[in-house]
Enzyme design. Structure first.
Site, PDB file in Angstrom:
ATOM      1  CD  GLU A  22      -2.771   0.182  -2.365  1.00 19.23           C
ATOM      2  OE1 GLU A  22      -3.174   0.173  -1.334  1.00 19.23           O
ATOM      3  OE2 GLU A  22      -1.784  -0.376  -2.858  1.00 19.23           O
ATOM      4  CG  ASN A  59       0.622   1.887  -1.122  1.00 16.72           C
ATOM      5  OD1 ASN A  59       1.385   2.722  -0.445  1.00 16.72           O
ATOM      6  ND2 ASN A  59       0.322   0.897  -0.791  1.00 16.72           N
ATOM      7  CD  GLU A  94      -2.365  -1.432   7.200  1.00 18.66           C
ATOM      8  OE1 GLU A  94      -3.393  -1.061   6.387  1.00 18.66           O
ATOM      9  OE2 GLU A  94      -1.345  -1.772   6.972  1.00 18.66           O
ATOM     10  CD  GLU A 101      -3.754   3.107   0.124  1.00 18.34           C
ATOM     11  OE1 GLU A 101      -5.072   3.135  -0.255  1.00 18.34           O
ATOM     12  OE2 GLU A 101      -3.170   2.124   0.108  1.00 18.34           O
ATOM     13  CB  SER A 102       2.350   3.546   2.606  1.00 17.08           C
ATOM     14  OG  SER A 102       1.573   2.637   2.324  1.00 17.08           O
ATOM     15  CE  LYS A 109      -4.221  -1.638   2.774  1.00 17.34           C
ATOM     16  NZ  LYS A 109      -2.826  -1.640   3.159  1.00 17.34           N
ATOM     17  CE  LYS A 166       2.592  -2.895   7.132  1.00 21.75           C
ATOM     18  NZ  LYS A 166       2.409  -1.664   6.266  1.00 21.75           N
TER      19      LYS A 166
HETATM   20  O1  LIG Z   1       3.946  -2.619   3.795  1.00 22.28           O
HETATM   21  C1  LIG Z   1       4.562  -3.368   3.052  1.00 22.28           C
HETATM   22  O2  LIG Z   1       5.989  -3.602   3.168  1.00 22.28           O
HETATM   23  C2  LIG Z   1       4.114  -3.654   1.774  1.00 22.28           C
HETATM   24  C3  LIG Z   1       4.703  -4.506   0.776  1.00 22.28           C
HETATM   25  C4  LIG Z   1       4.099  -4.924  -0.288  1.00 22.28           C
HETATM   26  C5  LIG Z   1       2.720  -4.808  -0.651  1.00 22.28           C
HETATM   27  C6  LIG Z   1       2.001  -3.997   0.265  1.00 22.28           C
HETATM   28  C7  LIG Z   1       2.635  -3.611   1.391  1.00 22.28           C
HETATM   29  N1  LIG Z   1       1.832  -2.865   2.311  1.00 22.28           N
HETATM   30  C8  LIG Z   1       0.416  -2.461   2.490  1.00 22.28           C
HETATM   31  C9  LIG Z   1       0.069  -1.143   2.812  1.00 22.28           C
HETATM   32  O3  LIG Z   1      -0.512  -0.569   1.868  1.00 22.28           O
HETATM   33  C10 LIG Z   1       0.373  -0.718   4.012  1.00 22.28           C
HETATM   34  O4  LIG Z   1       0.151  -1.600   4.967  1.00 22.28           O
HETATM   35  C11 LIG Z   1      -0.457   0.458   4.395  1.00 22.28           C
HETATM   36  O5  LIG Z   1      -0.632   1.644   3.325  1.00 22.28           O
HETATM   37  C12 LIG Z   1       0.058   1.309   5.544  1.00 22.28           C
HETATM   38  O6  LIG Z   1       1.448   1.651   5.519  1.00 22.28           O
HETATM   39  P1  LIG Z   1       2.471   2.131   6.226  1.00 22.28           P
HETATM   40  O7  LIG Z   1       1.797   3.077   7.289  1.00 22.28           O
HETATM   41  O8  LIG Z   1       3.902   2.388   5.836  1.00 22.28           O
HETATM   42  O9  LIG Z   1       2.738   0.757   7.404  1.00 22.28           O
END
Ligand SMILES: O=C(O)c1ccccc1NCC(=O)[C@H](O)[C@H](O)COP(=O)(O)O
Length: 270
Positions: free
Chosen positions: A168, A190, A57, A220-221, A119, A59
């Site tokens: 998601e 997520n 991503e 994810e995340s 996204k 970001k």
């Molecule tokens: O990333 C956030 O803080 C967030 C807050 C509210 C809604 C969505 C959010 N993020 C979107 C995502 O799903 C992430 O950008 C994506 O899964 C990547 O996650 P990460 O590796 O933890 O940056």
């Protein structure tokens, strides 16, 4: 509640799109575009080269962490991701909460040849046409903000205009709603609760166990170590979506290799 604020902003943006977008003209323009790159297929191909497929991503910032990468050059980052073997790239286009932009996605489309996820928080059909027009290959549908009728209609529209769909979920009722709708082949779990921002990789473990055969499951995340990769892979994830961990490294290509290891040459095409 934060998610409600995001949705309220998206409703305003959708109203502006309604005023500016002519649907017939958008459909004509889309009919003349080249076909999308296969997003889900690229993730499945990626699994043959690494333990899991990778969506990397782009970001800049997030509601939970604020500014993540001050020195942010989306096209350079995407090229580095592609060179390091990312199967797909996710580009945040939300302006207000993630400091993203449609222009970032357009630029990345010009710069790389891997499938792109737009996204964003889809709550209106015009955003789906817009995603296709700015160069996306896939969109995100978030079960936490859509009812079953919307999940069904938006999924159908996206597929009709050539887009793949990452649906998601974060909890069991959301997954059950998605499975009842019956359209999703690519489901993302997520690990972040979008209301509280709390993260927990065991959400991947709990929800993938409830998915039927044949689903491409994405974790994810909050994935940031080889141990995290091993954990979600054992839980059944076929692909991962990683943003912040890469964005915090000066060399994002090296960060991909550090997380997933080198690309294994299979000898087979793809
Ligand atoms: O990333 C956030 O803080 C967030 C807050 C509210 C809604 C969505 C959010 N993020 C979107 C995502 O799903 C992430 O950008 C994506 O899964 C990547 O996650 P990460 O590796 O933890 O940056």
């Amino acid at each position: 509640m934060f998610l409600e604020r995001i949705v309220a902003t998206k409703k305003e943006e959708a109203a502006a799109l309604k005023a500016s977008m002519n649907l017939n003209a958008a459909e004509r323009e889309i009919a003349g575009l080249p076909a999308c790159l296969g997003f889900e297929a690229a993730l499945q191909a990626g699994r043959r080269r690494r333990p899991v497929g990778l969506i990397a991503e782009v970001k800049k910032a997030s509601p939970s962490k604020g500014l993540i990468r001050p020195d942010f050059h989306p096209v350079q980052l995407a090229k580095a991701y592609e060179a390091a073997g990312a199967d797909c790239i996710s580009v945040l286009t939300d302006v207000q909460y993630f400091q993203g932009s449609n222009d970032y996605l357009r630029g990345v489309r010009e710069g790389v040849n891997v499938p792109l996820l737009r996204k964003d928080f889809t709550i209106d059909e015009r955003q789906i046409y817009e995603a296709r027009l700015i160069g996306a290959d896939a969109i995100l549908l978030i079960a936490a903000i859509l009812d079953k009728r919307q999940l069904d209609a938006y999924h159908r529209l996206a597929r009709d205009i050539g887009l793949d769909v990452l649906v998601e979920v974060h909890n069991r009722p959301e997954l059950e709603a998605v499975l009842e709708v019956g359209r999703a082949t690519l489901i993302g779990v997520n690990n972040r609760n979008l209301h509280t921002f709390e993260t927990d990789l065991s959400v991947t473990e709990q929800l993938i166990a409830l998915m039927p055969e044949g689903v491409t499951a994405v974790s994810e995340s909050a994935i940031a170590s080889t141990e995290d990769i091993a954990f979600v892979e054992k839980a059944g994830a076929q692909a991962v979506l990683v943003g912040e961990h890469f964005m915090r490294q000066p060399d994002v290509g090296a960060a991909i290799e550090g997380l997933l290891g080198p690309v294994v040459k299979t000898g087979a095409a793809g």
